[in-house]
Design an enzyme around this catalytic site. Structure first.
Site, PDB file in Angstrom:
ATOM      1  N   GLU A  46       0.832  -0.992   0.287  1.00  0.00           N
ATOM      2  CA  GLU A  46       0.556  -0.010  -0.397  1.00  0.00           C
ATOM      3  C   GLU A  46       0.731   1.412  -0.040  1.00  0.00           C
ATOM      4  OE1 GLU A  46      -3.166   0.764  -0.587  1.00  0.00           O
ATOM      5  OE2 GLU A  46      -3.914  -1.509  -0.562  1.00  0.00           O
ATOM      6  N   GLY A  90      11.448   6.562  -7.122  1.00  0.00           N
ATOM      7  CA  GLY A  90      10.577   7.806  -7.067  1.00  0.00           C
ATOM      8  C   GLY A  90      10.478   8.466  -5.603  1.00  0.00           C
ATOM      9  N   CYS A 201     -13.714   0.216 -15.190  1.00  0.00           N
ATOM     10  CA  CYS A 201     -14.133   1.881 -14.713  1.00  0.00           C
ATOM     11  C   CYS A 201     -12.864   2.833 -14.999  1.00  0.00           C
ATOM     12  CB  CYS A 201     -14.996   2.235 -13.859  1.00  0.00           C
ATOM     13  SG  CYS A 201     -15.791   3.469 -13.829  1.00  0.00           S
TER      14      CYS A 201
END
Length: 372
Positions: A46, A90, A201
Site C-alpha cells: 500500500e 521516486g 471503470c
C-alpha cells in the site's frame, strides 16, 4: 454538478455487492501481495502504491520483501540500504517512512503492526486511506478504501461532480463508501472495487459494456461516463536548469549525499544546484560547489543533459566534467561525501537523473575527456 445526482438505496446495496464480488471472483488481478494476508506485505504494497502504478510497483515490491522479508529485518537495516532497494521508484519519503515506522514498531511494540485506526495513523507515512487498506486487507476489518480508482467509481455511480479533493466532497465519498461496504468480506469488496477501477471503470474510455454494476451507474445512464469525475485543469509546472559536476581527482569521482528530509532526501548525487537568473551553467556550478563544499574546481566539457519531471516542477540537469583544483571538500551543503571509483557508484542510491549520468560513465572513460 455540486451534489450527488442520486443515492444508492438500502435495497440496492446488497445487490451491487453481490454482483461486484461475483465479477471479482472471475476477474481479479493476480498481485503478489494478495497471495497471503500478511499485514506486513499489505502495508509495504500500500505504501509503494501511493504514487506508483501497479505494474511499476510489482518489481519493487518483490525486491523489497526479498531484501526485508519482515518488520524486524527492515528495522535492522540502514536507511541507505532501504533507499537503494527503492532506487529509481521516486517519492523516496515513502521508503524513509517505512523504515522509520518499522524501527518505531520494533522499539515500542515488539514488532507488532497495529490493528486499530488510531494507532496506525500515528505512524509516519500512513494516512487514512493507507490505514483503511491495511485494516481491511490485512486484518479483514470493515473499513472502506477510497483510492483514486474507487473515487472515480463512486463519482460515476452517484453522479458526484466538482472537485473531489475539496473537503466536503471528499467526506461525502467516504460516507458513500462506508454505506456500500459489506460487514462480511470487506477485504474482498474493497479489492473488487479497486480492480473494477483498474480494469473496467477507466479514466478515459471506460469499458461500460463489461461493467458488472452498470445498472446502478448514474454516469452511464446520463450518456457521458467520462464527465465524472469532473476534470480539473492541469497547472503548468515551473522549469529549472540545474548544473551538476562530475568532479574528478585522480581515478576517483566526488559524490555527495542529500540531507535526510525533503525531496530526494538521503540519496546520493553529483554535487551542484539550481541556476540563478542571468547566470551561466558553468558559473552556477562554480558557485554551488564553493558554497556547498568550500572547494574550487575547473569546469570542463558538458557531459550529459537529462530532463526530469517531478510532481510540482520540471528540471533540466546539465552535467559537466570537472577537476578538483583547490581545497578539501567540506560537508556544508550535504550530509555526507565520498570519493569513489566509477565501479563503486552502483553501491549507492541515486535519483533517476543522476543514474543516467552513471550509465554514461560506465560506457565512457571520462578521465580521457577532461583537458589537461
Amino acid at each position: 454538478m455540486s451534489s450527488p445526482a442520486r443515492s444508492l438505496s438500502v435495497d440496492e446495496r446488497p445487490k451491487l455487492q453481490t454482483m461486484l464480488v461475483a465479477w471479482y471472483a472471475r476477474n481479479q488481478r493476480d498481485l503478489p501481495w494478495r497471495r497471503c494476508h500478511d499485514p506486513y506485505r499489505v502495508w509495504v504494497s500500500e505504501v509503494l502504491l501511493q504514487q506508483t502504478r501497479v505494474d511499476q510497483a510489482i518489481p519493487y515490491f518483490h525486491r523489497f520483501v526479498d531484501r526485508f522479508p519482515d518488520l524486524f529485518s527492515l528495522a535492522r537495516a540502514r536507511q541507505s540500504e532501504v533507499l537503494k532497494v527503492c532506487e529509481g521508484m521516486g517519492y523516496y519519503a515513502r521508503a524513509r517512512n517505512l523504515h522509520k515506522a518499522a524501527r518505531q514498531l520494533v522499539d515500542e511494540r515488539k514488532g507488532r503492526i497495529p490493528d486499530t485506526l488510531e494507532e496506525l495513523l500515528e505512524l509516519p507515512g500512513i494516512g487514512p486511506n493507507t490505514a483503511h487498506a491495511l485494516l481491511s486487507i490485512g486484518f479483514d476489518r470493515p473499513y472502506p478504501v477510497v483510492d483514486g480508482n474507487v473515487r472515480r467509481i463512486l463519482s460515476r455511480l452517484v453522479g458526484l461532480g466538482g472537485d473531489l479533493s475539496k473537503q466536503g466532497r471528499s467526506q461525502l465519498l467516504w460516507t458513500i463508501a462506508r454505506e456500500l461496504l459489506p460487514v462480511e468480506g470487506p477485504a474482498t469488496f474493497n479489492q473488487a472495487m479497486m480492480d473494477l477501477g483498474a480494469l473496467i471503470c477507466l479514466p478515459r474510455k471506460p469499458q461500460c459494456e463489461k461493467c458488472p454494476v452498470l445498472s446502478f451507474c448514474y454516469a452511464f445512464q446520463s450518456g457521458d461516463a467520462e464527465a465524472y469525475p469532473e476534470k480539473r485543469p492541469r497547472k503548468s509546472k515551473p522549469h529549472y536548469d540545474v548544473s551538476a559536476g562530475v568532479i574528478m581527482n585522480g581515478a576517483r569521482i566526488l559524490i555527495t549525499r542529500r540531507f535526510p528530509e525533503g525531496l530526494l532526501g538521503g540519496l546520493w548525487e553529483f554535487p551542484g544546484g539550481k541556476r540563478e537568473e542571468g547566470e551561466t551553467l558553468e558559473a552556477c556550478l562554480l558557485r554551488e560547489i564553493q558554497e556547498e563544499l568550500s572547494v574550487t574546481i575547473d569546469v570542463g566539457p558538458s557531459f550529459l543533459t537529462v530532463n526530469r519531471e517531478y510532481s510540482h516542477f520540471r528540471i533540466t540537469l546539465h552535467s559537466f566534467l570537472c577537476r578538483l583544483q583547490r581545497g578539501e571538500p567540506q560537508k556544508i551543503g550535504c550530509s555526507d561525501l565520498r570519493w569513489v571509483t566509477i565501479g563503486q557508484l552502483g553501491d549507492f542510491a541515486f535519483p533517476r537523473a543522476d543514474r543516467k549520468i552513471i550509465e554514461k560513465l560506465n560506457s565512457t572513460n571520462p578521465f580521457t575527456l577532461m583537458p589537461n
